[in-house]
Write a protein that holds these residues in place. Structure first.
Motif, PDB file in Angstrom:
ATOM      1  N   LEU A 141      28.643  36.477  28.957  1.00 26.28           N
ATOM      2  CA  LEU A 141      30.394  36.046  28.799  1.00 26.28           C
ATOM      3  C   LEU A 141      30.296  35.935  27.384  1.00 26.28           C
ATOM      4  N   ARG A 142      31.331  36.652  26.813  1.00 28.87           N
ATOM      5  CA  ARG A 142      31.853  36.855  25.664  1.00 28.87           C
ATOM      6  C   ARG A 142      32.521  35.768  25.423  1.00 28.87           C
ATOM      7  N   ILE A 143      32.317  35.370  24.276  1.00 26.93           N
ATOM      8  CA  ILE A 143      33.002  34.149  23.405  1.00 26.93           C
ATOM      9  C   ILE A 143      33.693  34.047  21.811  1.00 26.93           C
ATOM     10  N   ARG A 144      34.107  33.687  22.184  1.00 24.97           N
ATOM     11  CA  ARG A 144      35.200  33.866  20.243  1.00 24.97           C
ATOM     12  C   ARG A 144      35.386  32.395  19.700  1.00 24.97           C
ATOM     13  N   LEU A 145      35.472  32.131  18.997  1.00 25.95           N
ATOM     14  CA  LEU A 145      35.259  30.546  18.009  1.00 25.95           C
ATOM     15  C   LEU A 145      36.131  30.877  16.801  1.00 25.95           C
ATOM     16  N   THR A 146      37.529  30.454  16.289  1.00 28.32           N
ATOM     17  CA  THR A 146      37.962  30.564  15.494  1.00 28.32           C
ATOM     18  C   THR A 146      38.742  29.214  14.834  1.00 28.32           C
ATOM     19  N   ARG A 147      37.842  29.785  13.211  1.00 29.74           N
ATOM     20  CA  ARG A 147      38.302  28.200  12.618  1.00 29.74           C
ATOM     21  C   ARG A 147      40.460  28.845  11.541  1.00 29.74           C
ATOM     22  N   HIS A 148      41.127  27.525  12.118  1.00 31.56           N
ATOM     23  CA  HIS A 148      42.047  27.689  11.206  1.00 31.56           C
ATOM     24  C   HIS A 148      41.933  26.162  10.675  1.00 31.56           C
ATOM     25  N   GLU A 149      41.676  26.454   9.268  1.00 30.34           N
ATOM     26  CA  GLU A 149      41.346  24.658   8.639  1.00 30.34           C
ATOM     27  C   GLU A 149      40.928  24.007   9.026  1.00 30.34           C
ATOM     28  N   THR A 150      41.873  22.575   9.507  1.00 34.51           N
ATOM     29  CA  THR A 150      41.132  22.193  10.005  1.00 34.51           C
ATOM     30  C   THR A 150      40.640  22.090  11.571  1.00 34.51           C
ATOM     31  N   ALA A 151      41.860  22.848  12.518  1.00 38.19           N
ATOM     32  CA  ALA A 151      41.797  22.896  13.486  1.00 38.19           C
ATOM     33  C   ALA A 151      40.511  23.944  14.081  1.00 38.19           C
ATOM     34  N   SER A 186      24.117  28.151  25.523  1.00 39.27           N
ATOM     35  CA  SER A 186      23.299  28.631  24.314  1.00 39.27           C
ATOM     36  C   SER A 186      24.986  28.705  24.069  1.00 39.27           C
ATOM     37  N   GLY A 187      25.611  28.961  23.071  1.00 38.72           N
ATOM     38  CA  GLY A 187      26.699  29.561  22.844  1.00 38.72           C
ATOM     39  C   GLY A 187      26.449  29.410  21.058  1.00 38.72           C
ATOM     40  N   LEU A 188      27.784  29.307  20.328  1.00 37.78           N
ATOM     41  CA  LEU A 188      27.977  29.560  18.903  1.00 37.78           C
ATOM     42  C   LEU A 188      28.136  27.907  18.665  1.00 37.78           C
ATOM     43  N   MET A 189      27.774  27.957  17.491  1.00 35.50           N
ATOM     44  CA  MET A 189      28.269  26.226  16.549  1.00 35.50           C
ATOM     45  C   MET A 189      29.497  26.635  15.184  1.00 35.50           C
ATOM     46  N   LEU A 190      29.440  26.071  15.260  1.00 39.82           N
ATOM     47  CA  LEU A 190      30.348  25.440  13.461  1.00 39.82           C
ATOM     48  C   LEU A 190      29.668  24.256  13.314  1.00 39.82           C
ATOM     49  N   ARG A 191      29.025  24.111  12.229  1.00 42.92           N
ATOM     50  CA  ARG A 191      28.594  23.191  11.689  1.00 42.92           C
ATOM     51  C   ARG A 191      28.523  22.468  10.022  1.00 42.92           C
ATOM     52  N   VAL A 192      28.712  21.294   9.561  1.00 40.96           N
ATOM     53  CA  VAL A 192      28.890  20.574   9.104  1.00 40.96           C
ATOM     54  C   VAL A 192      28.090  19.936   8.342  1.00 40.96           C
ATOM     55  N   ASP A 193      27.084  19.182   9.094  1.00 39.70           N
ATOM     56  CA  ASP A 193      26.204  18.236   9.491  1.00 39.70           C
ATOM     57  C   ASP A 193      26.244  17.607  10.325  1.00 39.70           C
ATOM     58  N   GLU A 194      24.990  16.995  10.031  1.00 36.34           N
ATOM     59  CA  GLU A 194      24.362  16.017  11.836  1.00 36.34           C
ATOM     60  C   GLU A 194      25.163  15.462  11.853  1.00 36.34           C
ATOM     61  N   GLN A 195      26.233  15.006  11.649  1.00 33.93           N
ATOM     62  CA  GLN A 195      27.338  14.585  12.128  1.00 33.93           C
ATOM     63  C   GLN A 195      28.662  14.978  12.483  1.00 33.93           C
ATOM     64  N   ALA A 216      30.368  25.692  21.825  1.00 32.67           N
ATOM     65  CA  ALA A 216      30.536  25.964  22.538  1.00 32.67           C
ATOM     66  C   ALA A 216      29.761  26.798  23.305  1.00 32.67           C
ATOM     67  N   GLY A 217      29.710  27.485  24.699  1.00 29.65           N
ATOM     68  CA  GLY A 217      29.064  28.372  25.564  1.00 29.65           C
ATOM     69  C   GLY A 217      29.324  28.232  26.886  1.00 29.65           C
ATOM     70  N   ILE A 218      28.107  28.890  27.669  1.00 28.93           N
ATOM     71  CA  ILE A 218      27.674  28.108  28.945  1.00 28.93           C
ATOM     72  C   ILE A 218      27.142  27.088  29.105  1.00 28.93           C
ATOM     73  N   GLU A 219      26.850  26.123  30.135  1.00 27.03           N
ATOM     74  CA  GLU A 219      25.714  25.121  30.361  1.00 27.03           C
ATOM     75  C   GLU A 219      25.582  24.727  31.720  1.00 27.03           C
ATOM     76  N   TYR A 220      24.857  25.058  32.283  1.00 22.39           N
ATOM     77  CA  TYR A 220      23.938  24.507  33.628  1.00 22.39           C
ATOM     78  C   TYR A 220      24.249  23.423  33.982  1.00 22.39           C
ATOM     79  N   VAL A 221      25.185  23.007  34.841  1.00 26.67           N
ATOM     80  CA  VAL A 221      25.723  21.631  35.226  1.00 26.67           C
ATOM     81  C   VAL A 221      25.300  21.361  36.520  1.00 26.67           C
ATOM     82  N   ASP A 222      24.840  20.630  37.724  1.00 29.50           N
ATOM     83  CA  ASP A 222      25.155  20.430  38.485  1.00 29.50           C
ATOM     84  C   ASP A 222      24.919  21.491  39.585  1.00 29.50           C
TER      85      ASP A 222
END
Length: 180
Positions: free
Chosen positions: A119-129, A71-80, A85-91
């Motif tokens: 967990l507190r998560i932050r996503l910041t857009r800086h133009e294309t970064a 689970s987490g945050l998502m930034l999306r333009v389209d399907e491609q 970004a967030g928490i993921e359970y792996v191994d």
């Protein structure tokens, strides 16, 4: 900012403004081609449109117990073109995980030993970064990813959750906020 809408609405969910809860349907994920050779766009994404630069934050918690529950945050333009970004359970361990997709997905992750149920998560857009940070137990924001996406003026932003190996992963998103 626009009203929130689901991409792939789960059967069970609730929205109390800044607090959102969702339970995943079976075999949901966001991924494009790399290594696994599959394209999946079946994850749950509760989004709204945001114009220009912004910062969004949320506190994540959930019952992470099966491989690739996330689970987490998502930034999306389209399907491609998107980032999650967030928490993921792996191994058998909870990780901070980020996937940037520019036609093909890439994946970076690191164990997060500070994880103690949320967990507190932050996503910041800086133009294309796009910058992804997590709040450490000492109260400081730690950089976990800085990446590039060719972003138009308006993008979709919100919370997401997936469980590619099962159904019924319960994800909670507290204090979801978007700052201009």
């Amino acid at each position: 900012m626009s009203a929130r809408q689901w991409l792939n609405e789960p059967v069970i969910w609730s929205d109390e403004g800044r607090n959102i809860r969702a339970v995943t349907d079976a075999n949901t994920d966001f991924w494009r081609q790399t290594y696994y050779g599959v394209t999946l766009d079946s994850g749950h994404f509760y989004r709204q449109e945001v114009r220009g630069n912004f910062t969004t934050e949320v506190t994540l918690s959930g019952e992470y117990e099966t491989m690739h529950d996330h689970s987490g945050l998502m930034l999306r333009v389209d399907e491609q073109n998107w980032l999650r970004a967030g928490i993921e359970y792996v191994d058998g361990t909870t990780h901070v995980s980020t996937v940037i997709t520019r036609e093909f997905s890439d994946w970076s992750m690191a164990p997060w030993p500070q994880y103690a149920g949320s967990l507190r998560i932050r996503l910041t857009r800086h133009e294309t970064a796009v910058r992804v940070q997590c709040l450490d137990n000492d109260g400081s924001w730690k950089l976990v990813r800085l990446g590039y996406l060719n972003l138009p003026g308006t993008v979709q932003v919100g919370v997401m959750c997936c469980s590619p190996e099962r159904e019924g992963f319960a994800a909670s998103f507290s204090n979801f906020t978007i700052f201009d």
